[in-house]
Design an enzyme around this catalytic site. Structure first.
Site, PDB file in Angstrom:
ATOM      1  N   ASP A 172       0.751  -0.945   0.516  1.00 40.08           N
ATOM      2  CA  ASP A 172       0.455  -0.081  -0.185  1.00 40.08           C
ATOM      3  C   ASP A 172       0.467   1.314  -0.367  1.00 40.08           C
ATOM      4  O   ASP A 172       1.685   1.514   0.575  1.00 40.08           O
ATOM      5  CB  ASP A 172      -1.281  -0.695   1.330  1.00 40.08           C
ATOM      6  CG  ASP A 172      -2.049   0.612   0.760  1.00 40.08           C
ATOM      7  OD1 ASP A 172      -3.225   0.259   1.131  1.00 40.08           O
ATOM      8  OD2 ASP A 172      -1.905   1.923   0.686  1.00 40.08           O
ATOM      9  N   ASP A 173       0.728   1.888  -0.517  1.00 40.85           N
ATOM     10  CA  ASP A 173       1.357   3.769  -0.490  1.00 40.85           C
ATOM     11  C   ASP A 173       0.664   3.948   0.387  1.00 40.85           C
ATOM     12  O   ASP A 173       1.749   5.052   0.700  1.00 40.85           O
ATOM     13  CB  ASP A 173       1.284   4.493  -1.717  1.00 40.85           C
ATOM     14  CG  ASP A 173      -0.472   4.773  -2.724  1.00 40.85           C
ATOM     15  OD1 ASP A 173      -1.333   3.469  -1.816  1.00 40.85           O
ATOM     16  OD2 ASP A 173      -1.087   5.595  -2.252  1.00 40.85           O
ATOM     17  N   ASP A 222      -2.992  -3.526  -2.573  1.00 37.26           N
ATOM     18  CA  ASP A 222      -3.406  -2.170  -2.864  1.00 37.26           C
ATOM     19  C   ASP A 222      -3.950  -1.716  -4.222  1.00 37.26           C
ATOM     20  O   ASP A 222      -2.912  -1.792  -5.199  1.00 37.26           O
ATOM     21  CB  ASP A 222      -3.147  -0.979  -2.586  1.00 37.26           C
ATOM     22  CG  ASP A 222      -3.580   0.401  -1.963  1.00 37.26           C
ATOM     23  OD1 ASP A 222      -4.920   0.503  -2.664  1.00 37.26           O
ATOM     24  OD2 ASP A 222      -3.204   1.735  -2.161  1.00 37.26           O
ATOM     25  N   MET A 241      -5.030   1.530  -5.565  1.00 33.41           N
ATOM     26  CA  MET A 241      -4.525   2.598  -6.043  1.00 33.41           C
ATOM     27  C   MET A 241      -3.558   3.483  -5.628  1.00 33.41           C
ATOM     28  O   MET A 241      -2.280   3.021  -4.984  1.00 33.41           O
ATOM     29  CB  MET A 241      -5.385   3.430  -5.648  1.00 33.41           C
ATOM     30  CG  MET A 241      -7.092   3.055  -6.188  1.00 33.41           C
ATOM     31  SD  MET A 241      -7.251   4.418  -7.491  1.00 33.41           S
ATOM     32  CE  MET A 241      -7.607   6.127  -7.327  1.00 33.41           C
ATOM     33  N   ASP A 263      13.790 -67.096 -16.405  1.00 36.27           N
ATOM     34  CA  ASP A 263      14.336 -66.420 -17.491  1.00 36.27           C
ATOM     35  C   ASP A 263      14.759 -66.925 -18.723  1.00 36.27           C
ATOM     36  O   ASP A 263      13.963 -68.197 -18.998  1.00 36.27           O
ATOM     37  CB  ASP A 263      15.857 -67.137 -16.702  1.00 36.27           C
ATOM     38  CG  ASP A 263      16.981 -65.762 -16.795  1.00 36.27           C
ATOM     39  OD1 ASP A 263      17.731 -65.804 -16.759  1.00 36.27           O
ATOM     40  OD2 ASP A 263      17.091 -66.954 -18.083  1.00 36.27           O
ATOM     41  N   ASN A 321      19.764 -61.121 -28.932  1.00 37.95           N
ATOM     42  CA  ASN A 321      20.754 -59.601 -29.081  1.00 37.95           C
ATOM     43  C   ASN A 321      21.682 -60.342 -30.190  1.00 37.95           C
ATOM     44  O   ASN A 321      22.148 -59.728 -30.914  1.00 37.95           O
ATOM     45  CB  ASN A 321      21.260 -60.252 -27.659  1.00 37.95           C
ATOM     46  CG  ASN A 321      20.116 -58.980 -26.924  1.00 37.95           C
ATOM     47  OD1 ASN A 321      18.984 -58.402 -27.560  1.00 37.95           O
ATOM     48  ND2 ASN A 321      20.140 -58.578 -25.757  1.00 37.95           N
ATOM     49  N   ASP A 374      14.910 -56.419 -27.612  1.00 37.47           N
ATOM     50  CA  ASP A 374      13.588 -55.670 -27.004  1.00 37.47           C
ATOM     51  C   ASP A 374      12.208 -56.038 -27.248  1.00 37.47           C
ATOM     52  O   ASP A 374      11.293 -56.220 -26.822  1.00 37.47           O
ATOM     53  CB  ASP A 374      14.213 -54.000 -27.582  1.00 37.47           C
ATOM     54  CG  ASP A 374      15.085 -53.103 -26.753  1.00 37.47           C
ATOM     55  OD1 ASP A 374      15.281 -54.289 -26.529  1.00 37.47           O
ATOM     56  OD2 ASP A 374      15.183 -52.505 -26.945  1.00 37.47           O
ATOM     57  N   GLU A 378      16.263 -60.180 -18.145  1.00 37.85           N
ATOM     58  CA  GLU A 378      15.795 -60.772 -18.849  1.00 37.85           C
ATOM     59  C   GLU A 378      14.979 -61.816 -18.105  1.00 37.85           C
ATOM     60  O   GLU A 378      14.027 -62.874 -18.471  1.00 37.85           O
ATOM     61  CB  GLU A 378      16.007 -61.872 -20.280  1.00 37.85           C
ATOM     62  CG  GLU A 378      17.717 -62.631 -20.206  1.00 37.85           C
ATOM     63  CD  GLU A 378      18.524 -62.495 -19.666  1.00 37.85           C
ATOM     64  OE1 GLU A 378      18.959 -61.054 -19.803  1.00 37.85           O
ATOM     65  OE2 GLU A 378      19.637 -63.636 -20.184  1.00 37.85           O
TER      66      GLU A 378
HETATM   67 MG    MG Z   1      -3.368   3.752  -2.654  1.00 35.65          MG
END
Ligand code: MG
Length: 454
Positions: free
Chosen positions: A9-10, A53, A55, A325, A333, A342, A368
């Site tokens: 607030d100012d 605020d 303003m 397994d 592979n 995969d 595996e």
């Molecule tokens: Mg004010």
């Protein structure tokens, strides 16, 4: 609820007055005299809430709010804008700048603290989500950038059909509104899934708070935003509504523009939280799943096995495990490449799932190797399950699409049931030994670890 609140607030007298009131309620208070100071303080001290605020000379409250909401460090901090005049345009402008709420000067303690508590509660929720996802290194998008889709489903609940329809007529054109004059119908429709609920609390003949409580307590609708309509002088009711978990309150007579702006704010916030939650779900899933096969990973299996072992020790429910397994997987592979490897792992995982019961916990234990935890299951029954999987794999055609090769894949397994006084490690060792016997016995077979002395 202790929290740190930043007052912007100012005018010094205003700051002092507000500070005194908030301190009296055991809030920790920070003060800033202008927008820039507020932004700096916010980044440094991350307050839990900002009272801003409107303003102020130089950067006014709207602009300050936009900065807050565009900065990733401060965007999640709720902002209550404080206006001198109860101007409709100001409220709408503020909501559009990302303000979470509004209060009119002079500030009334009851209204102030109800709003503060409600926003702090919401923030706690978001904070929790943010903390849990922090490990993911995603700051998320600015709240203001979260798009609110048109066509949001909104349920309007009031004392009777006519009142509900009249209120629904005030909603923006781009939403799909349904009005309810009967709370039971409303609760049912809300449970089926709506994006937001508007509840009219202004009739003495309708306990709208009960609907709010119901929506909040139901797991499916716990996070559905609720906006309540109250009479301007019914402060107790407003406080009760906010304390009950109503997200926002609008006073009668309802202004369509303000209602639209508040609805947008709520929808945006809900979507932001949804996004955080989704990301969290994803990360949780990643943490427990083996990415290649979609089965559980080793870490998750280990924790579930510990749990199951505790259950066995406590109530003696039989517990068995199978260790599979794939036979001569290294050859797959080596001969056909890793893509083929995969493919075989994935295809086996699918077969495994299709042959097991939904309650069995199956995961990739490494390379595996696959482990299945069968709770409340004796060894013979587990051996039958293992045999089903073995036979299905032996029957199955593993044809690799990319190469056109048809692979001859088989699997071996060891099966064991947990014994009294045995540790999880000993159980796994025994299962592994049975698997070893299956391999030595010529593969493509299962071996049950018999109940002889270990
Ligand atoms: Mg004010």
């Amino acid at each position: 609820m202790s929290a740190r609140i930043l007052i912007v607030d100012d005018i010094e007298t205003n700051r002092r007055l507000l500070e005194a009131r908030l301190s009296a309620e055991y809030f920790e208070v920070l003060c800033a005299a202008d927008g820039q100071e507020a932004l700096d303080l916010c980044v440094e001290q991350t307050p839990d809430l900002v009272l801003l605020d409107v303003m102020m000379p130089g950067m006014d409250g709207f602009e300050t709010c936009r900065h807050f909401k565009n900065n990733p460090v401060t965007r999640h901090i709720p902002v209550i804008m404080v206006t001198a005049l109860d101007e409709r345009e100001d409220r709408i402008k503020g909501l559009e700048a990302g303000a979470d709420d509004f209060l009119t000067k002079p500030l009334d303690d009851v209204a102030l603290f109800a709003r503060v508590r409600s926003l702090l509660r919401l923030k706690q929720l978001t904070d929790e989500l943010r903390v849990r996802e922090r490990s993911l290194d995603t700051e998320g998008e600015p709240v203001l950038d979260v798009e609110v889709p048109s066509g949001a489903h909104i349920a309007v609940v009031a004392v009777d059909d006519r009142t509900a329809a009249r209120l629904a007529a005030k909603l923006p054109d781009d939403v799909a509104a349904q009005s309810f004059g009967d709370p039971r119908d409303a609760v049912q429709a809300i449970g089926a899934g709506v994006d937001l609920v508007v509840v009219d609390l202004t009739s003495k003949h309708f306990d709208g708070l009960r609907v709010c409580a119901r929506v909040r307590s139901d797991a499916a609708t716990r996070n559905t935003p609720i906006l309540a309509v109250v009479d301007p002088d019914a402060r107790d009711q407003m406080v009760r509504a906010l304390d009950l978990g109503v997200n926002d309150v609008v006073t009668r007579p309802v202004d369509a523009g303000e209602l639209a702006a508040r609805i947008r704010t709520q929808l945006r916030r809900a979507r932001y939280a949804d996004k955080l939650r989704d990301r969290l779900d994803e990360s949780l899933e990643l943490a427990v799943t083996d990415p290649l096969t979609g089965l559980f990973n080793r870490r998750y299996l280990a924790s579930r096995l510990d749990q199951a072992a505790e259950g066995f020790a406590r109530v003696g429910e039989p517990l068995s495990v199978i260790l599979f397994d794939l036979d001569q997987f290294k050859e797959v592979n080596d001969k056909h490449g890793h893509a083929a490897g995969d493919f075989v792992l994935k295809a086996f995982a699918d077969t495994l799932k299709s042959q097991l019961r939904a309650i069995d916990i199956a995961g990739r234990f490494g390379g595996e190797e696959f482990l299945v935890i069968l709770k409340d299951t004796a060894a013979d029954c587990a051996a039958d399950a293992a045999e089903r999987v073995r036979a299905a794999v032996a029957r199955q055609d593993f044809s690799v699409k990319a190469t056109g090769d048809t692979l001859n894949v088989t699997v071996s397994a060891g099966v064991a049931q947990m014994r009294d006084g045995e540790t999880v490690g000993q159980l796994l060792d025994r299962t592994d030994a049975a698997l070893y016997d299956a391999k030595n016995g010529g593969r493509n077979q299962i071996v049950l670890s018999r109940a002889k002395a270990a």
